[in-house]
Write an enzyme that holds these catalytic residues in place. Structure first.
Site, PDB file in Angstrom:
ATOM      1  N   GLY A 200     -49.368   4.188 -10.796  1.00 14.61           N
ATOM      2  CA  GLY A 200     -48.746   3.463 -11.789  1.00 14.61           C
ATOM      3  C   GLY A 200     -47.963   2.058 -11.174  1.00 14.61           C
ATOM      4  O   GLY A 200     -48.666   1.509 -10.174  1.00 14.61           O
ATOM      5  N   SER A 201     -47.156   1.542 -11.720  1.00 13.12           N
ATOM      6  CA  SER A 201     -46.332   0.031 -11.004  1.00 13.12           C
ATOM      7  C   SER A 201     -45.652   0.454  -9.847  1.00 13.12           C
ATOM      8  O   SER A 201     -45.005   1.883  -9.515  1.00 13.12           O
ATOM      9  CB  SER A 201     -45.455  -0.262 -12.099  1.00 13.12           C
ATOM     10  OG  SER A 201     -44.541   0.830 -12.406  1.00 13.12           O
ATOM     11  N   PRO A 202     -45.421  -0.640  -8.869  1.00 16.25           N
ATOM     12  CA  PRO A 202     -44.624  -0.301  -7.827  1.00 16.25           C
ATOM     13  C   PRO A 202     -43.291  -0.260  -8.162  1.00 16.25           C
ATOM     14  O   PRO A 202     -42.649   0.696  -7.437  1.00 16.25           O
ATOM     15  CB  PRO A 202     -44.927  -1.770  -7.161  1.00 16.25           C
ATOM     16  CG  PRO A 202     -46.235  -2.272  -7.775  1.00 16.25           C
ATOM     17  CD  PRO A 202     -46.358  -1.865  -9.154  1.00 16.25           C
ATOM     18  N   VAL A 204     -41.961   1.821 -10.382  1.00 17.63           N
ATOM     19  CA  VAL A 204     -41.873   3.207 -10.871  1.00 17.63           C
ATOM     20  C   VAL A 204     -42.299   4.033  -9.308  1.00 17.63           C
ATOM     21  O   VAL A 204     -41.718   4.912  -8.888  1.00 17.63           O
ATOM     22  CB  VAL A 204     -42.612   3.841 -11.895  1.00 17.63           C
ATOM     23  CG1 VAL A 204     -42.672   5.216 -12.005  1.00 17.63           C
ATOM     24  CG2 VAL A 204     -41.843   3.230 -13.141  1.00 17.63           C
ATOM     25  N   GLY A 205     -42.957   3.517  -8.651  1.00 21.43           N
ATOM     26  CA  GLY A 205     -43.598   4.107  -7.375  1.00 21.43           C
ATOM     27  C   GLY A 205     -42.418   4.240  -6.650  1.00 21.43           C
ATOM     28  O   GLY A 205     -42.302   5.134  -5.616  1.00 21.43           O
ATOM     29  N   GLU A 222     -50.730   5.064  -5.848  1.00 23.66           N
ATOM     30  CA  GLU A 222     -51.783   4.266  -6.067  1.00 23.66           C
ATOM     31  C   GLU A 222     -51.118   3.279  -6.979  1.00 23.66           C
ATOM     32  O   GLU A 222     -50.805   3.426  -8.301  1.00 23.66           O
ATOM     33  CB  GLU A 222     -52.703   5.114  -7.019  1.00 23.66           C
ATOM     34  CG  GLU A 222     -53.546   5.990  -6.210  1.00 23.66           C
ATOM     35  CD  GLU A 222     -54.610   5.436  -5.148  1.00 23.66           C
ATOM     36  OE1 GLU A 222     -54.797   4.193  -4.939  1.00 23.66           O
ATOM     37  OE2 GLU A 222     -55.432   6.255  -4.529  1.00 23.66           O
ATOM     38  N   CYS A 256     -56.114  -2.143 -12.855  1.00 26.72           N
ATOM     39  CA  CYS A 256     -55.424  -2.220 -11.671  1.00 26.72           C
ATOM     40  C   CYS A 256     -56.080  -3.067 -10.651  1.00 26.72           C
ATOM     41  O   CYS A 256     -55.799  -3.832  -9.760  1.00 26.72           O
ATOM     42  CB  CYS A 256     -55.008  -0.840 -11.071  1.00 26.72           C
ATOM     43  SG  CYS A 256     -56.267   0.169 -10.468  1.00 26.72           S
TER      44      CYS A 256
HETATM   45  P1  NAD Z   1     -45.842   2.906 -14.920  1.00 28.43           P
HETATM   46  O1  NAD Z   1     -45.389   2.891 -13.635  1.00 28.43           O
HETATM   47  O2  NAD Z   1     -44.835   2.313 -15.946  1.00 28.43           O
HETATM   48  O3  NAD Z   1     -45.957   4.470 -15.381  1.00 28.43           O
HETATM   49  C1  NAD Z   1     -46.801   5.562 -14.596  1.00 28.43           C
HETATM   50  C2  NAD Z   1     -46.460   6.742 -14.897  1.00 28.43           C
HETATM   51  O4  NAD Z   1     -45.032   6.881 -14.576  1.00 28.43           O
HETATM   52  C3  NAD Z   1     -46.152   7.196 -16.381  1.00 28.43           C
HETATM   53  O5  NAD Z   1     -46.862   8.440 -16.360  1.00 28.43           O
HETATM   54  C4  NAD Z   1     -44.878   7.117 -16.784  1.00 28.43           C
HETATM   55  O6  NAD Z   1     -44.363   8.043 -17.860  1.00 28.43           O
HETATM   56  C5  NAD Z   1     -44.071   7.463 -15.269  1.00 28.43           C
HETATM   57  N1  NAD Z   1     -42.904   6.775 -15.322  1.00 28.43           N
HETATM   58  C6  NAD Z   1     -42.413   6.033 -15.866  1.00 28.43           C
HETATM   59  N2  NAD Z   1     -40.955   5.940 -15.635  1.00 28.43           N
HETATM   60  C7  NAD Z   1     -40.768   6.897 -14.629  1.00 28.43           C
HETATM   61  C8  NAD Z   1     -39.599   7.207 -14.043  1.00 28.43           C
HETATM   62  N3  NAD Z   1     -38.540   6.406 -14.187  1.00 28.43           N
HETATM   63  N4  NAD Z   1     -39.828   8.085 -13.145  1.00 28.43           N
HETATM   64  C9  NAD Z   1     -40.651   8.864 -12.910  1.00 28.43           C
HETATM   65  N5  NAD Z   1     -42.028   8.458 -13.746  1.00 28.43           N
HETATM   66  C10 NAD Z   1     -41.969   7.398 -14.467  1.00 28.43           C
HETATM   67  O7  NAD Z   1     -47.338   2.381 -15.131  1.00 28.43           O
HETATM   68  P2  NAD Z   1     -48.302   1.993 -16.183  1.00 28.43           P
HETATM   69  O8  NAD Z   1     -47.453   0.935 -17.148  1.00 28.43           O
HETATM   70  O9  NAD Z   1     -48.436   3.120 -16.954  1.00 28.43           O
HETATM   71  O10 NAD Z   1     -49.796   1.728 -15.473  1.00 28.43           O
HETATM   72  C11 NAD Z   1     -49.555   0.153 -15.202  1.00 28.43           C
HETATM   73  C12 NAD Z   1     -49.369   0.088 -13.576  1.00 28.43           C
HETATM   74  O11 NAD Z   1     -50.117   0.790 -12.871  1.00 28.43           O
HETATM   75  C13 NAD Z   1     -49.720  -1.198 -13.057  1.00 28.43           C
HETATM   76  O12 NAD Z   1     -48.812  -1.746 -12.193  1.00 28.43           O
HETATM   77  C14 NAD Z   1     -51.267  -1.132 -12.263  1.00 28.43           C
HETATM   78  O13 NAD Z   1     -51.481  -1.934 -11.419  1.00 28.43           O
HETATM   79  C15 NAD Z   1     -50.845   0.228 -11.760  1.00 28.43           C
HETATM   80  N6  NAD Z   1     -52.000   0.895 -11.697  1.00 28.43           N
HETATM   81  C16 NAD Z   1     -52.544   1.331 -10.361  1.00 28.43           C
HETATM   82  C17 NAD Z   1     -53.776   1.704 -10.236  1.00 28.43           C
HETATM   83  C18 NAD Z   1     -54.328   2.324  -8.893  1.00 28.43           C
HETATM   84  O14 NAD Z   1     -55.209   2.977  -8.726  1.00 28.43           O
HETATM   85  N7  NAD Z   1     -53.819   1.811  -7.639  1.00 28.43           N
HETATM   86  C19 NAD Z   1     -54.542   2.491 -11.438  1.00 28.43           C
HETATM   87  C20 NAD Z   1     -53.998   2.110 -12.653  1.00 28.43           C
HETATM   88  C21 NAD Z   1     -52.777   1.439 -12.757  1.00 28.43           C
END
Ligand code: NAD
Length: 470
Positions: A200-202, A204-205, A222, A256
């Site tokens: 997901g996003s940095p 939330v990471g 990731e 991503c």
């Molecule tokens: P996101 O970080 O918003 O959400 C990812 C997951 O985290 C979802 O399941 C969401 O429900 C969960 N989440 C949201 N808030 C949370 C919290 N407070 N605590 C715990 N979990 C929470 O990301 P997104 O919008 O779904 O995806 C887009 C991002 O993901 C972009 O930054 C993209 O670059 C990245 N991405 C990376 C890869 C990779 O392999 N490196 C692949 C796809 C997407």
């Protein structure tokens, strides 16, 4: 939140507690499974994916009108090929790996045993929901773990479909899909897992890593960021334009590893832009999906308007109709405009000229370390120079996106774009503890000669010898 709403929330998390406890109970049995048993599960999973091909396509159409061909190629195929790859190689991955003996430890044998981490958590994003949820799931199952999986709430049809598929293949006390939004993820993160694999996003990471720190749980992150493309003067411009157009606008740019912006050698800027326009036109409108939701569509429109307001020129595209956005190419983009500051994650492509490679390197280094750095060049010397002067989670030379399918390469970011790697053996390793096993095979070991008491010339000489030669 009202008291009543709080009660509903708490009770809605009861299933998390129940499944978590069931998996912990079942952990030892699952962890002890043999390669043959894991392979049988993966084969069952593979069959289920094919059996549900139409359901998967329908779910993705509901979620964001993803074309069926793209679903096949970028959702089903990666998950299934991850399973096929694991099925083919699992026995060798699980076999203890001999570590070379060291002279000072003569009489011993050492090996590395990959043991399951235990009960793990996977949290995945909405772009490529099947691919990025089920790919890591295959690795986790191959490594012998119990798995709780939280897919994105933004693709509810896909999450529901995955839940059905997973329930057909696995018992809940082995693998379970937990649907829900951020509060559900937060409730899961309060539990002590043995590994967390987050995509997901940095932003939330960071939340995930903080939660993991509470339990000293290991993480694979990731993440995303701005992945640059360098188009050097020696590049085959037709090829570069074709591959970049495909790589950027596939899945409407919601990838991503999509090229985020292009740095093109100034001397080939004009012909490159012409070819890029032709390549974009040849992609056709019918094969295009839409943006996942209104919020993301208006974020992209905001990025576009801000860039134009700061002087960017629109080479092509730039029409916004709700969640439909025509592929847009922008030039003359001010480096401080928002489109150059945040990850675009949509069909907007800034093209910036550079005069010298040093200028390009400085520009890239002024930003966070990217997930991918793409190079289009026919000069091996320049490719080597770019690799030496930049850093990235991965690099593709003269192609875009397809490196994702190379399961023999580690996939993941560096710094702000992530930590730890996935795919193939690297995914198996992420979900395993590499246990070092040292085995003294002879009764006497040389090191015993160095045991205390530390008296006498001989001992001193032996210590000197050890320091110098062993
Ligand atoms: P996101 O970080 O918003 O959400 C990812 C997951 O985290 C979802 O399941 C969401 O429900 C969960 N989440 C949201 N808030 C949370 C919290 N407070 N605590 C715990 N979990 C929470 O990301 P997104 O919008 O779904 O995806 C887009 C991002 O993901 C972009 O930054 C993209 O670059 C990245 N991405 C990376 C890869 C990779 O392999 N490196 C692949 C796809 C997407």
């Amino acid at each position: 939140m009202t008291a009543a709403a709080e009660v509903v929330r708490i009770s809605s998390f009861e299933h998390i507690d129940r499944i978590y406890e069931a998996q912990r109970q079942n952990r030892a049995a699952v962890n002890a499974t043999t390669a043959a048993q894991r392979v049988a599960r993966l084969k069952k999973f593979e069959r289920a994916m094919f059996a549900h091909r139409d359901d998967i396509r329908a779910a993705m159409w509901d979620d964001y009108r993803k074309p069926a061909a793209e679903v096949d190629l970028s959702e089903i195929y990666p998950a299934v090929s991850e399973a096929k790859h694991a099925i083919r190689h699992l026995r060798s991955w699980m076999r203890p790996k001999r570590a070379r003996m060291r002279m000072s430890l003569i009489g011993s044998r050492s090996s590395i045993v990959h043991e399951p981490k235990g009960v793990v958590l996977i949290i995945s994003p909405w772009n490529f929901p099947f691919n990025l949820t089920l790919g890591p799931l295959v690795s986790a199952v191959a490594a012998g773990n119990c798995v709780m999986v939280k897919p994105s709430e933004l693709t509810p049809a896909s999450s529901a479909c995955m839940k059905r598929i997973v329930a057909e293949v696995f018992d809940e006390n082995e693998v379970a899909i937990i649907e829900g939004d951020a509060p559900v993820a937060e409730a899961l993160l309060k539990k002590k897992f043995d590994h967390i694999f987050f995509t997901g996003s940095p932003a939330v990471g960071r939340i995930v890593m903080k939660a993991a720190a509470e339990h000293l749980t290991s993480v694979t992150l990731e993440l995303g960021g701005k992945s640059p493309v360098i188009v050097d003067a020696s590049a085959n411009l037709d090829e570069a334009a074709k591959k970049i157009a495909w790589g950027k606008f596939f899945n409407c740019g919601q990838i991503c590893i999509a090229p985020d912006y292009i740095l093109v050698d100034e001397t080939v800027r004009v012909p490159f832009l012409e070819k890029l326009q032709t390549s974009i036109a040849s992609l056709g409108d019918a094969s295009r999906g839409i943006i996942v939701n209104e919020r993301h569509a208006s974020r992209l429109e905001r990025l576009f308007r801000d860039a134009v307001q700061r002087g960017a020129q629109v080479v092509t595209g730039g029409t916004f109709r709700g969640r439909e956005i025509a592929p847009a190419v922008l030039t003359n983009v001010a480096p401080d405009s928002a489109v150059m500051q945040e990850e675009i994650f949509g069909p907007l492509l800034p093209v910036l000229p550079y005069r010298t490679l040093d200028e390009a390197f400085d520009f890239i280094a002024s930003k966070e370390k990217p997930l991918v750095l793409y190079i289009f060049s026919r000069s091996r010397r320049i490719v080597k120079q770019i690799l030496a002067r930049t850093t990235a989670g991965g690099t593709a030379i003269n192609h875009a996106l397809v490196q994702f399918y190379q399961l023999n390469l580690p996939f993941g970011g560096v710094g702000n774009s992530g930590m730890g790697k996935g795919h193939g053996y690297f995914g198996f390793q992420a979900f395993s503890n590499a246990r070092g096993v040292f085995d003294q095979r002879t009764r006497f070991s040389a090191i015993e000669m160095l045991y205390p008491p530390y008296v006498g010339k001989l001992k001193e000489k032996l210590i000197d010898f050890t320091l110098k030669w062993l």
